[in-house]
Design an enzyme around this catalytic site. Structure first.
Site, PDB file in Angstrom:
ATOM      1  N   HIS A  31       0.832  -1.191   0.000  1.00 53.87           N
ATOM      2  CA  HIS A  31       0.000   0.000   0.000  1.00 53.87           C
ATOM      3  C   HIS A  31       0.877   1.255   0.000  1.00 53.87           C
ATOM      4  O   HIS A  31       1.885   1.319   0.695  1.00 53.87           O
ATOM      5  CB  HIS A  31      -0.889   0.042   1.242  1.00 53.87           C
ATOM      6  CG  HIS A  31      -2.051  -0.878   1.181  1.00 53.87           C
ATOM      7  ND1 HIS A  31      -3.227  -0.629   1.853  1.00 53.87           N
ATOM      8  CD2 HIS A  31      -2.241  -2.060   0.525  1.00 53.87           C
ATOM      9  CE1 HIS A  31      -4.086  -1.605   1.626  1.00 53.87           C
ATOM     10  NE2 HIS A  31      -3.504  -2.495   0.832  1.00 53.87           N
ATOM     11  N   TYR A 148      -9.451  -7.603  10.345  1.00 51.32           N
ATOM     12  CA  TYR A 148      -8.808  -7.799   9.050  1.00 51.32           C
ATOM     13  C   TYR A 148      -7.322  -7.514   9.236  1.00 51.32           C
ATOM     14  O   TYR A 148      -6.898  -6.366   9.298  1.00 51.32           O
ATOM     15  CB  TYR A 148      -9.425  -6.846   8.027  1.00 51.32           C
ATOM     16  CG  TYR A 148      -9.250  -7.229   6.577  1.00 51.32           C
ATOM     17  CD1 TYR A 148      -8.160  -7.977   6.149  1.00 51.32           C
ATOM     18  CD2 TYR A 148     -10.176  -6.820   5.618  1.00 51.32           C
ATOM     19  CE1 TYR A 148      -8.010  -8.325   4.821  1.00 51.32           C
ATOM     20  CE2 TYR A 148     -10.038  -7.157   4.283  1.00 51.32           C
ATOM     21  CZ  TYR A 148      -8.958  -7.897   3.890  1.00 51.32           C
ATOM     22  OH  TYR A 148      -8.796  -8.231   2.565  1.00 51.32           O
ATOM     23  N   LYS A 204      -4.956 -11.309   5.563  1.00 50.12           N
ATOM     24  CA  LYS A 204      -4.636 -11.121   4.152  1.00 50.12           C
ATOM     25  C   LYS A 204      -3.310 -11.809   3.874  1.00 50.12           C
ATOM     26  O   LYS A 204      -2.266 -11.413   4.399  1.00 50.12           O
ATOM     27  CB  LYS A 204      -4.548  -9.629   3.829  1.00 50.12           C
ATOM     28  CG  LYS A 204      -4.054  -9.324   2.423  1.00 50.12           C
ATOM     29  CD  LYS A 204      -5.038  -9.780   1.367  1.00 50.12           C
ATOM     30  CE  LYS A 204      -6.207  -8.839   1.241  1.00 50.12           C
ATOM     31  NZ  LYS A 204      -7.116  -9.198   0.130  1.00 50.12           N
ATOM     32  N   PRO A 234      -5.238 -15.866   0.373  1.00 49.11           N
ATOM     33  CA  PRO A 234      -3.985 -15.776  -0.389  1.00 49.11           C
ATOM     34  C   PRO A 234      -4.106 -14.990  -1.691  1.00 49.11           C
ATOM     35  O   PRO A 234      -3.137 -14.919  -2.454  1.00 49.11           O
ATOM     36  CB  PRO A 234      -3.644 -17.244  -0.677  1.00 49.11           C
ATOM     37  CG  PRO A 234      -4.501 -18.054   0.235  1.00 49.11           C
ATOM     38  CD  PRO A 234      -5.746 -17.246   0.413  1.00 49.11           C
ATOM     39  N   GLU A 258     -10.411 -18.202   1.471  1.00 50.13           N
ATOM     40  CA  GLU A 258     -10.813 -17.250   0.440  1.00 50.13           C
ATOM     41  C   GLU A 258      -9.813 -17.227  -0.715  1.00 50.13           C
ATOM     42  O   GLU A 258      -8.617 -17.025  -0.514  1.00 50.13           O
ATOM     43  CB  GLU A 258     -10.921 -15.849   1.047  1.00 50.13           C
ATOM     44  CG  GLU A 258     -11.314 -14.778   0.043  1.00 50.13           C
ATOM     45  CD  GLU A 258     -11.402 -13.391   0.665  1.00 50.13           C
ATOM     46  OE1 GLU A 258     -11.394 -12.410  -0.096  1.00 50.13           O
ATOM     47  OE2 GLU A 258     -11.479 -13.295   1.904  1.00 50.13           O
ATOM     48  N   SER A 333     -14.095  -5.943   1.346  1.00 51.33           N
ATOM     49  CA  SER A 333     -13.796  -4.571   1.757  1.00 51.33           C
ATOM     50  C   SER A 333     -12.550  -4.072   1.060  1.00 51.33           C
ATOM     51  O   SER A 333     -11.732  -4.856   0.558  1.00 51.33           O
ATOM     52  CB  SER A 333     -13.598  -4.518   3.275  1.00 51.33           C
ATOM     53  OG  SER A 333     -13.003  -3.311   3.678  1.00 51.33           O
ATOM     54  N   ARG A 414      -4.265   3.440  -7.801  1.00 50.63           N
ATOM     55  CA  ARG A 414      -3.568   2.501  -6.928  1.00 50.63           C
ATOM     56  C   ARG A 414      -2.533   1.723  -7.736  1.00 50.63           C
ATOM     57  O   ARG A 414      -2.822   1.219  -8.819  1.00 50.63           O
ATOM     58  CB  ARG A 414      -4.575   1.539  -6.289  1.00 50.63           C
ATOM     59  CG  ARG A 414      -3.937   0.565  -5.316  1.00 50.63           C
ATOM     60  CD  ARG A 414      -4.979  -0.267  -4.599  1.00 50.63           C
ATOM     61  NE  ARG A 414      -4.351  -1.288  -3.774  1.00 50.63           N
ATOM     62  CZ  ARG A 414      -5.013  -2.162  -3.027  1.00 50.63           C
ATOM     63  NH1 ARG A 414      -6.341  -2.127  -2.993  1.00 50.63           N
ATOM     64  NH2 ARG A 414      -4.360  -3.069  -2.308  1.00 50.63           N
TER      65      ARG A 414
END
Length: 434
Positions: A31, A148, A204, A234, A258, A333, A414
Site C-alpha cells: 500500500h 482484518y 490477508k 492468499p 478465500e 472490503s 492505486r
C-alpha cells in the site's frame, strides 16, 4: 391524482481525496502512504444533498465527470432509467476487465454504485426513511464485522511513511508496528480485537511462502482458541496443488478459505479436494460469472461489494441468487471511510442472513469525512443508522483537507507494485506465485 415526480439532479460534485494508509502488504505489493477515494455529492433542484464514496482512480473520476451531463435533470427515484442511460453511453463491461489484482478495475460498476448510493441517500431524506428500509427493511440492529489483519512494514503512512508517531498508544500504536511473522500477526490481532471487539479474524495472505502464513493461522488459533472463526485470503496466488496441500493442513481451524487459486475451474478443483468452504471476491465477481459458478461449483461463499457489483440494489439481487443456489454471502472490503461503511452497514442490515462477519479495512484508517466522526464498534458490530438516508453528513472542512492531500501526494491510481519496488527493487506482481 397526477403522477408525482421526485427531486431532480441539479449538481454533481466529484472530489478525489487521499487518506492516510499504513504500509500494508498484499499479493499485489505494498500500500502507498495514501489510499485514494472519491466522494460524490448529488444536489437536487430543491437543495437536498446525497453522498457516496468509491475507490479512487483518475480514469473512474473522468468517467464520472463524463456522466454528469447525462444525469443532470434526472429524477433520483428513477434508478433503473439512470442505470440504462449510463449503460447506453458507456456500454457493458466484461468480467475480464476486472483485472488480476485483488481490487476491481472496472469503471461502470463503480459509476453505478456512486450514483445509486447518492440517489438512495436523497430518497431516504425525502421519504424520512433510512436506506436499509429502501432495501427491504432491517433484519438486524447491528451488523457484525471481522478483524482484518495484514502483514506490514513498520510505519504509520501519510507524511510519516515508514516512520511512526512515538506518542501513539493502544491501537494507533499497534497500527504502526511491523507484522512480518506469526508473532507479529498475533500481536496485531490482539490489539485490533481489544480496540474493536471483533469476534472473527481474517488474515490477508499471498505475501510470504505458504507455510509461514499457515503457521500464522495456527498461531492465531492457539492465541484465540476454537471459538473465534478464522479465515485467510492468499489472493489467488497459489497453484491448485499448493492450495490443496496447505488447505488440508488448515481444515481443522478455518471458517473458510478465500480465493486460494485463480479462476473458477481451479477453485472448483480445490473445492472438491477440501472440506473447508471456499469464498471468493476474485473468481465470481459479476452476474455474468454466476452460471459457470453454479455449473462447476467453484465456491461456497460469494463476497459481495456494492462498489464492485454496481450498487446496493444489485447486491440485494445477488443475495437472492445466492439463496436460490445455496451460496453463502458475505462482504468484501477495501480501504474506506465512513460513507462507504454506512452503506455497507445498511446493506448488511437488509440481507436476509449474515452467516459470516463482514470484512472491513476501517481500523486501518484514521481520517474521516463525515460530521459525526469515526464510527464506533461494539463487540465487532456497528449499529445501523436510524436517521433518514445513509444517516451520515459530509464534513466539508475535512473533505477540503483530504482533497488537498490528494493534490499534494501526486497519486492518481492505486499501484502496489510500484510502491513495493521502492522497498524491494525489481519486485514484480505475479498472478500465481507458489
Amino acid at each position: 391524482m397526477p403522477y408525482k415526480t421526485g427531486p431532480r439532479i441539479k449538481e454533481i460534485h466529484i472530489t478525489p481525496i487521499a487518506i492516510v494508509d499504513p504500509p500494508l502488504l498484499n499479493a499485489a505489493g505494498l500500500h502507498a502512504p495514501y489510499a485514494l477515494r472519491t466522494i460524490v455529492e448529488l444536489v437536487t433542484d430543491d437543495s437536498i444533498s446525497g453522498i457516496s464514496e468509491i475507490p479512487g482512480n483518475k480514469d473512474i473520476d473522468m468517467a464520472l465527470e463524463e456522466a454528469r451531463a447525462l444525469l443532470i435533470g434526472k429524477d433520483v427515484f428513477q434508478l433503473s432509467e439512470i442505470r440504462q442511460v449510463l449503460t447506453d453511453h458507456f456500454g457493458t463491461e466484461t468480467a475480464a476487465q476486472r483485472g488480476e489484482t485483488p481490487w476491481d478495475q472496472r469503471k461502470l460498476v463503480h459509476i453505478f454504485s456512486a450514483i445509486e448510493v447518492a440517489c438512495l441517500d436523497v430518497i431516504g431524506k425525502v421519504t424520512g426513511r433510512p436506506v436499509v428500509d429502501l432495501l427491504g427493511g432491517k433484519m438486524r440492529d447491528r451488523v457484525p464485522f471481522s478483524a482484518y489483519l495484514f502483514y506490514k512494514y513498520e510505519g504509520a503512512g501519510g507524511t510519516l511513511g515508514f516512520g511512526t508517531d512515538p506518542a501513539a498508544q493502544g491501537w494507533p500504536a499497534a497500527r504502526q508496528a511491523a507484522a512480518l511473522d506469526p508473532a507479529g500477526i498475533v500481536a496485531q490481532a490482539k490489539a485490533m480485537c481489544a480496540e474493536f471487539g471483533f469476534q472473527s479474524i481474517k488474515l490477508k495472505g499471498g505475501v510470504f511462502e505458504p507455510q509461514q502464513e499457515v503457521d500464522a493461522m495456527f498461531a492465531l488459533r492457539d492465541a484465540f482458541g476454537p471459538d473465534v472463526p478464522l479465515r485467510v485470503d492468499p489472493n489467488a496466488l497459489w497453484k491448485v496443488e499448493t492450495a490443496i496441500y496447505y488447505g488440508k493442513q488448515m481444515e481443522p481451524i478455518l471458517e473458510y478459505l478465500e480465493d486460494p487459486v485463480r479462476g473458477q475451474a481451479n477453485m472448483a478443483a480445490v473445492r472438491k479436494a477440501l472440506k473447508t468452504p471456499l469464498a471468493t471476491n476474485m473468481c465470481t465477481t459479476s452476474f455474468a460469472d454466476i452460471p459457470a459458478s453454479i455449473a462447476i461449483n467453484s465456491e461456497d461463499i460469494i463476497l459481495s461489494d456494492h462498489h464492485f457489483w454496481g450498487g446496493l440494489r444489485s447486491s440485494m439481487t445477488l443475495s437472492g441468487i445466492c439463496e436460490t443456489f445455496g451460496r453463502g454471502l458475505s462482504m468484501h472490503s477495501n480501504s474506506h471511510l465512513g460513507i462507504s461503511l454506512a452503506a455497507m452497514v445498511h446493506l448488511g442490515a437488509a440481507l436476509p442472513e449474515v452467516p459470516y462477519a463482514l470484512d472491513t479495512h476501517y481500523p486501518w484508517q484514521s481520517d474521516e469525512v463525515i460530521t459525526s466522526g469515526r464510527f464506533t464498534f461494539e463487540e465487532g458490530t456497528v449499529r445501523v443508522p436510524q436517521e433518514p438516508g445513509l444517516g451520515v453528513e459530509l464534513d466539508r472542512e475535512a473533505l477540503e483537507k483530504l482533497h488537498q492531500n490528494y493534490l499534494d501526494c501526486g497519486l492518481t491510481k492505486r499501484d502496489d507494485e510500484t510502491e513495493m519496488q521502492k522497498v524491494q527493487p525489481g519486485w514484480t506482481f505475479q498472478s500465481v506465485r507458489w
